[in-house]
Design a protein around this motif. Structure first.
Motif, PDB file in Angstrom:
ATOM      1  N   GLU A  91       2.427  -0.727  -4.545  1.00 21.56           N
ATOM      2  CA  GLU A  91       1.137  -0.032  -4.554  1.00 21.56           C
ATOM      3  C   GLU A  91       0.400  -0.445  -5.829  1.00 21.56           C
ATOM      4  OE1 GLU A  91      -1.032   2.220  -3.018  1.00 21.56           O
ATOM      5  OE2 GLU A  91      -2.085   1.969  -4.935  1.00 21.56           O
ATOM      6  N   LYS A  92      -0.874  -0.822  -5.675  1.00 19.61           N
ATOM      7  CA  LYS A  92      -1.577  -1.375  -6.843  1.00 19.61           C
ATOM      8  C   LYS A  92      -2.033  -0.305  -7.840  1.00 19.61           C
ATOM      9  CE  LYS A  92      -6.365  -1.715  -5.257  1.00 19.61           C
ATOM     10  NZ  LYS A  92      -7.578  -2.483  -5.365  1.00 19.61           N
TER      11      LYS A  92
ATOM     12  N   PRO B  61      -8.599   1.497   3.036  1.00 21.87           N
ATOM     13  CA  PRO B  61      -9.945   0.927   2.893  1.00 21.87           C
ATOM     14  C   PRO B  61      -9.956  -0.502   2.338  1.00 21.87           C
ATOM     15  CG  PRO B  61      -9.805   3.108   1.888  1.00 21.87           C
ATOM     16  CD  PRO B  61      -8.415   2.722   2.251  1.00 21.87           C
TER      17      PRO B  61
ATOM     18  N   GLY C 244      -0.242   4.464   0.084  1.00 13.23           N
ATOM     19  CA  GLY C 244      -0.893   5.672   0.604  1.00 13.23           C
ATOM     20  C   GLY C 244       0.062   6.275   1.631  1.00 13.23           C
ATOM     21  N   ILE C 245      -0.406   7.271   2.392  1.00 10.54           N
ATOM     22  CA  ILE C 245       0.497   7.954   3.310  1.00 10.54           C
ATOM     23  C   ILE C 245       1.061   7.008   4.374  1.00 10.54           C
ATOM     24  CG2 ILE C 245      -1.369   8.846   4.815  1.00 10.54           C
ATOM     25  CD1 ILE C 245       2.051  10.464   4.001  1.00 10.54           C
ATOM     26  N   ASN C 246       0.236   6.052   4.838  1.00 11.44           N
ATOM     27  CA  ASN C 246       0.757   5.188   5.907  1.00 11.44           C
ATOM     28  C   ASN C 246       1.829   4.229   5.400  1.00 11.44           C
ATOM     29  OD1 ASN C 246      -0.667   6.327   8.019  1.00 11.44           O
ATOM     30  ND2 ASN C 246      -2.508   5.128   7.570  1.00 11.44           N
TER      31      ASN C 246
ATOM     32  N   THR D 283      -9.324  16.343   3.190  1.00  9.55           N
ATOM     33  CA  THR D 283      -9.640  17.776   3.248  1.00  9.55           C
ATOM     34  C   THR D 283      -8.359  18.606   3.235  1.00  9.55           C
ATOM     35  OG1 THR D 283     -11.553  17.117   4.569  1.00  9.55           O
ATOM     36  CG2 THR D 283     -11.124  19.450   4.485  1.00  9.55           C
TER      37      THR D 283
ATOM     38  N   GLY E  91      -6.501   5.811  12.070  1.00  6.00           N
ATOM     39  CA  GLY E  91      -5.539   6.919  12.025  1.00  6.00           C
ATOM     40  C   GLY E  91      -6.037   8.074  11.180  1.00  6.00           C
TER      41      GLY E  91
ATOM     42  N   VAL F 170      -0.640  -6.825  -4.884  1.00 11.49           N
ATOM     43  CA  VAL F 170      -0.420  -8.074  -4.139  1.00 11.49           C
ATOM     44  C   VAL F 170      -1.664  -8.943  -4.304  1.00 11.49           C
ATOM     45  CG1 VAL F 170      -0.237  -9.048  -1.804  1.00 11.49           C
ATOM     46  CG2 VAL F 170       1.234  -7.147  -2.504  1.00 11.49           C
TER      47      VAL F 170
ATOM     48  N   GLY G  67       0.828  -1.214   0.000  1.00 12.76           N
ATOM     49  CA  GLY G  67       0.000   0.000   0.000  1.00 12.76           C
ATOM     50  C   GLY G  67       0.855   1.253   0.000  1.00 12.76           C
TER      51      GLY G  67
ATOM     52  N   LEU H 225      -5.961  18.902   5.482  1.00 13.45           N
ATOM     53  CA  LEU H 225      -5.617  19.610   6.715  1.00 13.45           C
ATOM     54  C   LEU H 225      -4.665  18.771   7.557  1.00 13.45           C
ATOM     55  CD1 LEU H 225      -9.149  20.925   7.769  1.00 13.45           C
ATOM     56  CD2 LEU H 225      -7.339  22.158   6.557  1.00 13.45           C
TER      57      LEU H 225
ATOM     58  N   THR I  68      -7.188   6.894  -0.468  1.00 10.83           N
ATOM     59  CA  THR I  68      -7.688   7.975   0.383  1.00 10.83           C
ATOM     60  C   THR I  68      -6.706   9.143   0.478  1.00 10.83           C
ATOM     61  OG1 THR I  68      -8.755   6.254   1.689  1.00 10.83           O
ATOM     62  CG2 THR I  68      -8.663   8.429   2.676  1.00 10.83           C
ATOM     63  N   SER I  69      -5.414   8.842   0.325  1.00 10.88           N
ATOM     64  CA  SER I  69      -4.402   9.857   0.627  1.00 10.88           C
ATOM     65  C   SER I  69      -4.314  11.023  -0.356  1.00 10.88           C
ATOM     66  CB  SER I  69      -3.036   9.186   0.807  1.00 10.88           C
ATOM     67  OG  SER I  69      -3.098   8.311   1.909  1.00 10.88           O
TER      68      SER I  69
ATOM     69  N   TYR J 291      -4.451  11.393   8.555  1.00  5.59           N
ATOM     70  CA  TYR J 291      -3.284  11.777   7.764  1.00  5.59           C
ATOM     71  C   TYR J 291      -2.270  12.497   8.660  1.00  5.59           C
ATOM     72  CZ  TYR J 291      -0.885  12.841   3.391  1.00  5.59           C
ATOM     73  OH  TYR J 291       0.026  12.889   2.384  1.00  5.59           O
ATOM     74  N   THR J 292      -2.793  13.432   9.473  1.00  7.62           N
ATOM     75  CA  THR J 292      -1.951  14.274  10.321  1.00  7.62           C
ATOM     76  C   THR J 292      -0.932  13.479  11.134  1.00  7.62           C
ATOM     77  OG1 THR J 292      -3.802  15.791  10.507  1.00  7.62           O
ATOM     78  CG2 THR J 292      -2.064  16.029  12.155  1.00  7.62           C
TER      79      THR J 292
HETATM   80  C1  LIG Z   1     -12.987  12.707   2.919  1.00  9.80           C
HETATM   81  C2  LIG Z   1     -11.808  12.553   3.799  1.00  9.80           C
HETATM   82  C3  LIG Z   1     -11.206  13.664   4.359  1.00  9.80           C
HETATM   83  C4  LIG Z   1     -10.100  13.524   5.191  1.00  9.80           C
HETATM   84  N1  LIG Z   1      -9.486  14.640   5.656  1.00  9.80           N
HETATM   85  C5  LIG Z   1      -8.422  14.533   6.459  1.00  9.80           C
HETATM   86  C6  LIG Z   1      -7.733  15.686   6.888  1.00  9.80           C
HETATM   87  O1  LIG Z   1      -8.046  16.801   6.472  1.00  9.80           O
HETATM   88  N2  LIG Z   1      -6.695  15.527   7.735  1.00  9.80           N
HETATM   89  C7  LIG Z   1      -6.315  14.307   8.201  1.00  9.80           C
HETATM   90  O2  LIG Z   1      -5.403  14.238   9.018  1.00  9.80           O
HETATM   91  N3  LIG Z   1      -6.922  13.158   7.767  1.00  9.80           N
HETATM   92  C8  LIG Z   1      -7.944  13.254   6.892  1.00  9.80           C
HETATM   93  N4  LIG Z   1      -8.556  12.124   6.414  1.00  9.80           N
HETATM   94  C9  LIG Z   1      -8.017  10.802   6.782  1.00  9.80           C
HETATM   95  C10 LIG Z   1      -6.782  10.430   5.924  1.00  9.80           C
HETATM   96  O3  LIG Z   1      -6.928  10.880   4.608  1.00  9.80           O
HETATM   97  C11 LIG Z   1      -6.564   8.923   5.949  1.00  9.80           C
HETATM   98  O4  LIG Z   1      -6.466   8.501   7.285  1.00  9.80           O
HETATM   99  C12 LIG Z   1      -5.279   8.494   5.230  1.00  9.80           C
HETATM  100  O5  LIG Z   1      -5.172   9.075   3.958  1.00  9.80           O
HETATM  101  C13 LIG Z   1      -5.269   6.967   5.082  1.00  9.80           C
HETATM  102  O6  LIG Z   1      -4.081   6.603   4.438  1.00  9.80           O
HETATM  103  P1  LIG Z   1      -3.757   5.077   4.137  1.00  9.80           P
HETATM  104  O7  LIG Z   1      -2.361   5.016   3.643  1.00  9.80           O
HETATM  105  O8  LIG Z   1      -4.099   4.252   5.319  1.00  9.80           O
HETATM  106  O9  LIG Z   1      -4.824   4.648   3.012  1.00  9.80           O
HETATM  107  P2  LIG Z   1      -4.796   4.900   1.428  1.00  9.80           P
HETATM  108  O10 LIG Z   1      -4.331   6.246   1.083  1.00  9.80           O
HETATM  109  O11 LIG Z   1      -6.124   4.506   0.889  1.00  9.80           O
HETATM  110  O12 LIG Z   1      -3.700   3.887   0.924  1.00  9.80           O
HETATM  111  C14 LIG Z   1      -3.911   2.495   0.851  1.00  9.80           C
HETATM  112  C15 LIG Z   1      -3.299   2.039  -0.467  1.00  9.80           C
HETATM  113  O13 LIG Z   1      -3.232   0.610  -0.512  1.00  9.80           O
HETATM  114  C16 LIG Z   1      -3.317   0.249  -1.878  1.00  9.80           C
HETATM  115  N5  LIG Z   1      -3.664  -1.169  -1.990  1.00  9.80           N
HETATM  116  C17 LIG Z   1      -4.845  -1.739  -1.650  1.00  9.80           C
HETATM  117  N6  LIG Z   1      -4.810  -3.057  -1.914  1.00  9.80           N
HETATM  118  C18 LIG Z   1      -3.574  -3.326  -2.425  1.00  9.80           C
HETATM  119  C19 LIG Z   1      -2.954  -4.511  -2.921  1.00  9.80           C
HETATM  120  N7  LIG Z   1      -3.590  -5.698  -2.944  1.00  9.80           N
HETATM  121  N8  LIG Z   1      -1.690  -4.433  -3.408  1.00  9.80           N
HETATM  122  C20 LIG Z   1      -1.010  -3.233  -3.415  1.00  9.80           C
HETATM  123  N9  LIG Z   1      -1.587  -2.084  -2.972  1.00  9.80           N
HETATM  124  C21 LIG Z   1      -2.845  -2.128  -2.474  1.00  9.80           C
HETATM  125  C22 LIG Z   1      -4.404   1.171  -2.412  1.00  9.80           C
HETATM  126  O14 LIG Z   1      -4.362   1.297  -3.828  1.00  9.80           O
HETATM  127  C23 LIG Z   1      -4.126   2.476  -1.672  1.00  9.80           C
HETATM  128  O15 LIG Z   1      -3.395   3.406  -2.456  1.00  9.80           O
HETATM  129  C24 LIG Z   1      -9.631  12.236   5.526  1.00  9.80           C
HETATM  130  C25 LIG Z   1     -10.232  11.110   4.964  1.00  9.80           C
HETATM  131  C26 LIG Z   1     -11.294  11.270   4.084  1.00  9.80           C
HETATM  132  C27 LIG Z   1     -11.906  10.077   3.440  1.00  9.80           C
END
Ligand SMILES: Cc1cc2nc3c(=O)[nH]c(=O)nc-3n(C[C@H](O)[C@H](O)[C@H](O)COP(=O)(O)OP(=O)(O)OC[C@H]3O[C@@H](n4cnc5c(N)ncnc54)[C@H](O)[C@@H]3O)c2cc1C
Length: 499
Positions: A42-43, A224, A21-23, A55, A363, A187, A19, A57, A50-51, A365-366
């Protein structure tokens, strides 16, 4: 940076992160900094989940005070301060105004108490002291605001970021520390030996080939998509993530001078109207979502809700079709604790499956840096914690006027490069000089040069037009960008992929 999936097949990694994304990006970044041999796949494109749909912030989250989550707010405010220092080009302080109306669920005294507590919790991490605002002051600060029923307001401070680029810079930092990273690698399954996960079967969606990646530890940061990967690991695995959908509208032009935090009338939720890239970002919604994360989309009802609430505060707003530049939807990957979507905690936790895979759950983003740190501490306590630095982070010492003169470019062009790439802006300027088409201007507002497109592909691993226009340069949110610019990017991507 060459995208090379072959490298995955000839290594056994200390850590594989699933994955981008930011995490996932920040876990890979921190792990590589700590000297681990890391792979990240990353797929889709980096930050395409989500990243890039937040919003934007970097905030303590004033509304979490209502849920008495003081520890989460404090942790977020501390992380805000770290981000403001390490990525000053991507994370910037932002002034917020909260207008309070007669009958609002949170009356003026409560909002005043809220910002007071917020500043107290921030302590030395405070950006600036909050202010109380009279009705007249609110109206002066925001001339288009509806004065009917207005009781006054408050001003407080948080920060705004470029979510897609912040994520990308974590990926680039990871790669700089030696991690092997690739987008468009999915994956498909886990390889197990004696019940332990020792690798994955992955598929390169661009090269259309499958291969194995072997690693001693596996962290899944699939946001997600986490429940899906839990089921791939074990067919009867319990769901750990609850998803709620949030959408945003990008409105053409600036509605407000400041960021506004508003209480909606229909369901008493908080939403924002924020100046963003010369336009206004209106959002967000928070509704339960149980479908496939790949299918999340903006529904007309989501847009209607935001328009109705925004029009209540700004009655003069015209929401004709040419006023909506873009809409986007994202899914919050939340823990399964709590009741209504807004009440679910934004705290993070980790789940270790029987096969030894660590799943990141919840979690914000912050708090991404802290999530990465906690996650790595879970798999191996670090003897050495290097300072947190970002790819383009640090202070730019050069004067934009001097740089502009040196390269024969306009000052706004240099400023734009400094804002986007931070201290790496000179890498783009090198392409302006060395690439035969580098200096060609593709757009005036915002200024975009061909060198940036080349940089997006050759250094930042963009593979599609969408990667460039959405997540590297953000051009799809800028209505003044000419159609010809998109066409040139398209032609360049096609030419590169045929080479
Ligand atoms: C509408 C909205 C507004 C928000 N606003 C804020 C904000 O202003 N400030 C803040 O702090 N937080 C905010 N958040 C929360 C924050 O955006 C999320 O917590 C954060 O982006 C989650 O990151 P992630 O890396 O966990 O997930 P993601 O960014 O979704 O990354 C997961 C990644 O895994 C990849 N993946 C999935 N399955 C596979 C696989 N089989 N093989 C390889 N890759 C795969 C996906 O393609 C995806 O890119 C907001 C969330 C939303 C929905």
């Amino acid at each position: 940076m060459i995208r090379n999936t072959e490298q995955f097949q000839h290594n056994t990694y200390d850590l594989l992160v699933i994955g981008g994304g930011i995490n996932g990006a920040s876990i890979a970044h921190l792990a590589a900094c700590r000297g681990m041999k890391v792979a990240l796949v990353e797929k889709g494109d980096f930050a395409s989940g989500t990243s890039s749909k937040s919003t934007k912030l970097i905030h303590g989250g004033i509304r979490y005070l209502e849920n008495l989550e003081f520890d989460l707010v404090y942790e977020s405010l501390r992380e805000r301060s770290i981000q403001l220092q390490t990525a000053p080009h991507l994370v910037k302080p932002l002034e917020f105004v909260i207008p309070v109306y007669q009958g609002d669920r949170r009356p003026l005294w409560m909002m005043r108490l809220g910002v007071f507590l917020y500043d107290r919790l921030a302590g030395k991490y405070r950006i600036q002291r909050h202010k109380k605002l009279s009705v007249q002051e609110v109206c002066n600060l925001e001339p288009g605001i509806n004065p009917q029923g207005l009781k006054g307001g408050v001003m407080y401070y948080d920060a705004q970021m470029d979510d897609a680029r912040l994520c990308l810079e974590n990926v680039l930092s990871a790669a700089e520390y030696g991690a092997h990273v690739a987008n468009y690698v999915e994956v498909l399954s886990f390889i197990k030996e004696n019940g332990r996960a020792v690798g994955v079967k992955a598929h390169d969606l661009l090269g259309d080939e499958s291969f194995e990646i072997r690693a001693r530890k596996i962290i899944c940061a699939a946001g997600p998509w986490t429940n899906e990967l839990l089921r791939i690991d074990h067919p009867y695995a319990k769901k750990k993530v609850r998803t709620t959908k949030g959408i945003h509208i990008v409105y053409k032009g600036k509605i407000t001078q400041h960021a506004l935090l508003i209480t909606s009338k229909s369901d008493k939720r908080i939403f924002f109207v924020i100046p963003w890239m010369g336009n206004s970002l209106i959002g967000t919604t928070d509704t339960n979502y149980i479908g496939d994360p790949d299918d999340v989309r903006v529904e007309p009802a989501d847009v209607d809700y935001l328009i109705a609430e925004a029009k209540r505060i700004f009655p003069g707003l015209d929401f004709g079709p040419d006023k909506i530049v873009a809409t986007f939807a994202g899914l919050r990957p939340l823990t399964r604790k709590g009741g209504s979507p807004t009440k679910v905690s934004r705290k993070h936790l980790f789940h270790k499956s029987v096969s030894g895979i660590v799943f990141v759950v919840g979690g914000k983003y912050t708090t991404y840096r802290k999530i990465a740190e906690d996650c790595l501490d879970k798999i191996a306590k670090a003897a050495y914690r290097p300072p947190f630095r970002l790819y383009g982070g640090g202070t730019i010492r050069e004067n934009p006027h001097v740089v502009a003169e040196h390269y024969g470019l306009e000052v706004p062009v240099i400023r734009e490069l400094m804002e986007k790439y931070g201290t790496r802006y000179q890498d783009v300027l090198k392409l302006v000089e060395s690439d035969p088409h580098g200096h060609e201007k593709l757009s005036e507002d915002p200024p975009v040069m061909m060198a940036q497109v080349v940089y997006s592909v050759k250094v930042e691993m963009a593979r599609t037009v969408q990667d460039v226009v959405e997540r590297r340069l953000g051009l799809c949110y800028c209505p003044a960008v000419p159609e010809k610019c998109f066409k040139t990017i398209d032609e360049y991507i096609q030419r590169i992929s045929e080479e």
